[in-house]
Design a protein around this motif. Structure first.
Motif, PDB file in Angstrom:
ATOM      1  N   VAL A 291       0.845  -1.205   0.000  1.00  0.00           N
ATOM      2  CA  VAL A 291       0.000   0.000   0.000  1.00  0.00           C
ATOM      3  C   VAL A 291       0.871   1.243   0.000  1.00  0.00           C
ATOM      4  O   VAL A 291       0.642   2.193  -0.764  1.00  0.00           O
ATOM      5  N   ALA A 292       1.891   1.269   0.843  1.00  0.00           N
ATOM      6  CA  ALA A 292       2.772   2.440   0.920  1.00  0.00           C
ATOM      7  C   ALA A 292       3.502   2.686  -0.385  1.00  0.00           C
ATOM      8  O   ALA A 292       3.761   3.836  -0.759  1.00  0.00           O
ATOM      9  N   GLU A 293       3.830   1.629  -1.104  1.00  0.00           N
ATOM     10  CA  GLU A 293       4.545   1.775  -2.374  1.00  0.00           C
ATOM     11  C   GLU A 293       3.694   2.432  -3.450  1.00  0.00           C
ATOM     12  O   GLU A 293       4.217   2.887  -4.464  1.00  0.00           O
ATOM     13  N   GLN A 294       2.387   2.474  -3.259  1.00  0.00           N
ATOM     14  CA  GLN A 294       1.488   3.115  -4.228  1.00  0.00           C
ATOM     15  C   GLN A 294       1.304   4.607  -3.957  1.00  0.00           C
ATOM     16  O   GLN A 294       0.580   5.282  -4.692  1.00  0.00           O
ATOM     17  N   ALA A 295       1.931   5.106  -2.907  1.00  0.00           N
ATOM     18  CA  ALA A 295       1.696   6.487  -2.478  1.00  0.00           C
ATOM     19  C   ALA A 295       2.159   7.501  -3.511  1.00  0.00           C
ATOM     20  O   ALA A 295       3.243   7.394  -4.084  1.00  0.00           O
ATOM     21  N   THR A 296       1.300   8.504  -3.765  1.00  0.00           N
ATOM     22  CA  THR A 296       1.640   9.672  -4.575  1.00  0.00           C
ATOM     23  C   THR A 296       1.072  10.895  -3.872  1.00  0.00           C
ATOM     24  O   THR A 296       0.334  10.783  -2.880  1.00  0.00           O
ATOM     25  N   GLN A 297       1.369  12.070  -4.396  1.00  0.00           N
ATOM     26  CA  GLN A 297       0.846  13.302  -3.801  1.00  0.00           C
ATOM     27  C   GLN A 297      -0.655  13.428  -3.998  1.00  0.00           C
ATOM     28  O   GLN A 297      -1.330  14.158  -3.275  1.00  0.00           O
ATOM     29  N   GLU A 298      -1.200  12.710  -4.987  1.00  0.00           N
ATOM     30  CA  GLU A 298      -2.607  12.859  -5.321  1.00  0.00           C
ATOM     31  C   GLU A 298      -3.521  11.882  -4.591  1.00  0.00           C
ATOM     32  O   GLU A 298      -4.711  12.146  -4.432  1.00  0.00           O
ATOM     33  N   ASN A 299      -3.019  10.705  -4.164  1.00  0.00           N
ATOM     34  CA  ASN A 299      -3.935   9.686  -3.665  1.00  0.00           C
ATOM     35  C   ASN A 299      -4.040   9.598  -2.140  1.00  0.00           C
ATOM     36  O   ASN A 299      -4.685   8.683  -1.612  1.00  0.00           O
ATOM     37  N   ASN A 300      -3.405  10.507  -1.391  1.00  0.00           N
ATOM     38  CA  ASN A 300      -3.528  10.569   0.070  1.00  0.00           C
ATOM     39  C   ASN A 300      -2.938   9.377   0.805  1.00  0.00           C
ATOM     40  O   ASN A 300      -3.135   9.235   2.018  1.00  0.00           O
ATOM     41  N   LEU A 301      -2.222   8.505   0.126  1.00  0.00           N
ATOM     42  CA  LEU A 301      -1.654   7.340   0.794  1.00  0.00           C
ATOM     43  C   LEU A 301      -0.362   7.707   1.530  1.00  0.00           C
ATOM     44  O   LEU A 301       0.460   8.459   1.005  1.00  0.00           O
ATOM     45  N   PRO A 302      -0.161   7.169   2.736  1.00  0.00           N
ATOM     46  CA  PRO A 302       1.097   7.398   3.454  1.00  0.00           C
ATOM     47  C   PRO A 302       2.255   6.736   2.702  1.00  0.00           C
ATOM     48  O   PRO A 302       2.095   5.640   2.164  1.00  0.00           O
ATOM     49  N   PRO A 303       3.423   7.342   2.686  1.00  0.00           N
ATOM     50  CA  PRO A 303       4.548   6.806   1.912  1.00  0.00           C
ATOM     51  C   PRO A 303       5.360   5.734   2.631  1.00  0.00           C
ATOM     52  O   PRO A 303       6.343   5.256   2.083  1.00  0.00           O
ATOM     53  N   ASN A 304       4.969   5.384   3.865  1.00  0.00           N
ATOM     54  CA  ASN A 304       5.719   4.332   4.556  1.00  0.00           C
ATOM     55  C   ASN A 304       4.758   3.344   5.190  1.00  0.00           C
ATOM     56  O   ASN A 304       3.637   3.687   5.584  1.00  0.00           O
ATOM     57  N   SER A 305       5.199   2.107   5.318  1.00  0.00           N
ATOM     58  CA  SER A 305       4.326   1.017   5.772  1.00  0.00           C
ATOM     59  C   SER A 305       3.927   1.158   7.237  1.00  0.00           C
ATOM     60  O   SER A 305       2.840   0.718   7.639  1.00  0.00           O
ATOM     61  N   GLU A 306       4.786   1.754   8.073  1.00  0.00           N
ATOM     62  CA  GLU A 306       4.453   1.913   9.493  1.00  0.00           C
ATOM     63  C   GLU A 306       3.221   2.795   9.682  1.00  0.00           C
ATOM     64  O   GLU A 306       2.364   2.515  10.521  1.00  0.00           O
ATOM     65  N   THR A 307       3.142   3.853   8.874  1.00  0.00           N
ATOM     66  CA  THR A 307       1.973   4.738   8.967  1.00  0.00           C
ATOM     67  C   THR A 307       0.720   4.031   8.465  1.00  0.00           C
ATOM     68  O   THR A 307      -0.377   4.197   9.022  1.00  0.00           O
ATOM     69  N   VAL A 308       0.875   3.238   7.414  1.00  0.00           N
ATOM     70  CA  VAL A 308      -0.267   2.452   6.918  1.00  0.00           C
ATOM     71  C   VAL A 308      -0.761   1.514   8.017  1.00  0.00           C
ATOM     72  O   VAL A 308      -1.968   1.405   8.285  1.00  0.00           O
ATOM     73  N   SER A 309       0.175   0.825   8.673  1.00  0.00           N
ATOM     74  CA  SER A 309      -0.195  -0.093   9.754  1.00  0.00           C
ATOM     75  C   SER A 309      -0.908   0.637  10.892  1.00  0.00           C
ATOM     76  O   SER A 309      -1.874   0.125  11.475  1.00  0.00           O
ATOM     77  N   LYS A 310      -0.447   1.854  11.199  1.00  0.00           N
ATOM     78  CA  LYS A 310      -1.072   2.646  12.253  1.00  0.00           C
ATOM     79  C   LYS A 310      -2.521   2.971  11.898  1.00  0.00           C
ATOM     80  O   LYS A 310      -3.424   2.884  12.744  1.00  0.00           O
ATOM     81  N   HIS A 311      -2.764   3.342  10.626  1.00  0.00           N
ATOM     82  CA  HIS A 311      -4.135   3.641  10.198  1.00  0.00           C
ATOM     83  C   HIS A 311      -5.021   2.397  10.276  1.00  0.00           C
ATOM     84  O   HIS A 311      -6.195   2.494  10.659  1.00  0.00           O
ATOM     85  N   MET A 312      -4.477   1.238   9.928  1.00  0.00           N
ATOM     86  CA  MET A 312      -5.270   0.015   9.999  1.00  0.00           C
ATOM     87  C   MET A 312      -5.591  -0.345  11.446  1.00  0.00           C
ATOM     88  O   MET A 312      -6.700  -0.816  11.751  1.00  0.00           O
ATOM     89  N   ARG A 313      -4.641  -0.127  12.374  1.00  0.00           N
ATOM     90  CA  ARG A 313      -4.923  -0.380  13.788  1.00  0.00           C
ATOM     91  C   ARG A 313      -6.018   0.551  14.295  1.00  0.00           C
ATOM     92  O   ARG A 313      -6.909   0.149  15.067  1.00  0.00           O
ATOM     93  N   THR A 314      -5.961   1.807  13.855  1.00  0.00           N
ATOM     94  CA  THR A 314      -7.001   2.759  14.235  1.00  0.00           C
ATOM     95  C   THR A 314      -8.366   2.303  13.723  1.00  0.00           C
ATOM     96  O   THR A 314      -9.381   2.394  14.434  1.00  0.00           O
ATOM     97  N   LEU A 315      -8.377   1.812  12.502  1.00  0.00           N
ATOM     98  CA  LEU A 315      -9.630   1.325  11.920  1.00  0.00           C
ATOM     99  C   LEU A 315     -10.199   0.179  12.753  1.00  0.00           C
ATOM    100  O   LEU A 315     -11.382   0.191  13.124  1.00  0.00           O
ATOM    101  N   TYR A 316      -9.359  -0.806  13.056  1.00  0.00           N
ATOM    102  CA  TYR A 316      -9.831  -2.001  13.738  1.00  0.00           C
ATOM    103  C   TYR A 316     -10.133  -1.766  15.224  1.00  0.00           C
ATOM    104  O   TYR A 316     -11.109  -2.306  15.768  1.00  0.00           O
ATOM    105  N   THR A 317      -9.299  -1.004  15.904  1.00  0.00           N
ATOM    106  CA  THR A 317      -9.427  -0.861  17.364  1.00  0.00           C
ATOM    107  C   THR A 317     -10.283   0.322  17.793  1.00  0.00           C
ATOM    108  O   THR A 317     -10.736   0.360  18.943  1.00  0.00           O
TER     109      THR A 317
END
Length: 396
Positions: free
Chosen positions: A45-71
């Protein structure tokens, strides 16, 4: 966006979930469709990050968002009434439970939207396949045009520059059963060449007789090959055939440059690589696109325009193509292939059942035949351009 993506945005942007734009972007990237097998890792997911798609550029931040979603987002009192328990689940197991719940909600959403679904569950969305094919074709045409005119500031249409070329229908070469002595080899070769039935055919007659009426020497115009020397105009003729299919039929011309296919099975390249690009996706085409294209292939609506068999970079290009085309899904398609003369004439041609047409050389004019070389140059440099000084030099 696809139907699945529209559903995710609709579900997760309203109460009780109300995800942020970044959290929604992460979910869209991590779960590209309802198939559990397609769930992306946080790193992917992080590897798909661009300035236009709002994706975090590193996997740790992606994981943090997923934990927020689940917990947090899915653990609220209002959400717990609808979402299955994720307690005790981690990683892939938790993702699988979540996507199974999403798939259930997706079916409910489809019914609420009045969207018909097929037996496989894929939404019957409207796809203008002819426009899809036209757009893909234009991208290839633009690339070819740039290669021809880079730095010359020339613009043209195919009809402006293409001198009509004859096509030669070639029967199967005569195979000699007896050994031939070396001193008689060239004589035998000349005899074979003299026995070939050469039938020049104008392009308009080729379109009417072979493409439209399906009258050809071997297989009713279903499988055709255009052969010739490098630069003889094979790719140009293939573009013309693609235009004819769009203008004169309701069929779908799909252009494939064989140099990028290599050893990958043609069916796999078509349903994954070509369709992904046609749908404008980064990873895979939506299931609806795959299902509809498979049906068009089965119905015989597709023309595969295969350019450059000699560019496949495999040991036996024609043998590979014969293998690729034998799969059941491609049995009803019409095929037009271009190939250089030396490869096509090599021993053991696995596509010998193809009707074969050879590009003719330009004529220089001899009283009976027009000067096609001059016609070509006149049409190429017909409009004022920085390249105009080359015209007289080429004619000389």
């Amino acid at each position: 966006m696809s139907s699945w993506q529209n559903f995710l945005v609709s579900l997760l942007s309203r109460p009780p979930y109300i995800l942020s734009p970044t959290e929604i972007a992460v979910v869209l990237a991590k779960f590209p469709d309802e198939d559990e097998k397609h769930i992306k890792t946080d790193k992917a997911v992080a590897e798909q990050a661009t300035q236009e798609n709002n994706l975090p550029p590193n996997s740790e931040t992606v994981s943090k968002h997923m934990r927020t979603l689940y917990t947090e987002r899915l653990s609220q009192r209002e959400a717990r009434q609808d979402v299955p328990s994720l307690k005790g689940k981690r990683g892939q197991a938790r993702d699988s439970v979540f996507v199974a719940w999403l798939k259930h909600k997706y079916l409910e959403w489809q019914e609420s939207q009045g969207l018909a679904t097929s037996s496989s569950g894929a939404t019957d969305i409207e796809i203008d396949w002819r426009e899809v094919c036209r757009a893909m074709l234009e991208s290839k045409r633009e690339l070819a045009s740039n290669l021809f005119t880079s730095g010359m500031e020339i613009t043209f249409k195919l009809d402006d520059i293409q001198v009509p070329l004859g096509l030669i229908k070639r029967p199967k070469k005569v195979q000699h059963q007896k050994d031939v002595s070396p001193d008689k080899g060239s004589q035998v070769y000349r005899e074979v060449e003299e026995k070939e039935k050469i039938t020049p055919i104008e392009y308009k007659d080729f379109c009417q007789q072979v493409l439209a009426n399906q009258k050809s020497y071997k297989n009713n115009g279903k499988h055709l090959t255009i052969i010739g020397e490098p630069g003889a105009g094979k790719t140009t003729q293939l573009f013309k055939i693609a235009d004819w299919v769009l203008d004169e039929t309701e069929d779908l011309p799909i252009w494939i440059s064989l140099g990028v296919v290599g050893a990958k099975p043609l069916q796999e390249y078509l349903l994954k690589d070509w369709l992904r690009d046609a749908a404008g996706k980064l990873d895979a085409a939506p299931p609806e696109w795959v299902e509809q294209l498979e049906q068009h292939l089965k119905d015989g609506r597709v023309w595969l325009l295969l350019d450059g068999a000699d560019e496949m970079q495999v040991a036996d290009p024609l043998g590979k193509l014969a293998e690729f085309l034998r799969v059941p899904l491609l049995k009803n398609v019409r095929v037009v292939l271009t190939c250089r003369l030396n490869l096509w004439d090599a021993a053991g041609n696995a596509l010998s059942e193809f009707d074969t047409y050879k590009m003719l050389d330009f004529s220089y004019g001899d009283g009976k035949n027009p000067d096609q070389v001059k016609q070509f140059i006149d049409k190429w440099f017909g409009n004022p351009s920085p390249a105009l000084p080359y015209k007289d030099w080429l004619i000389r």
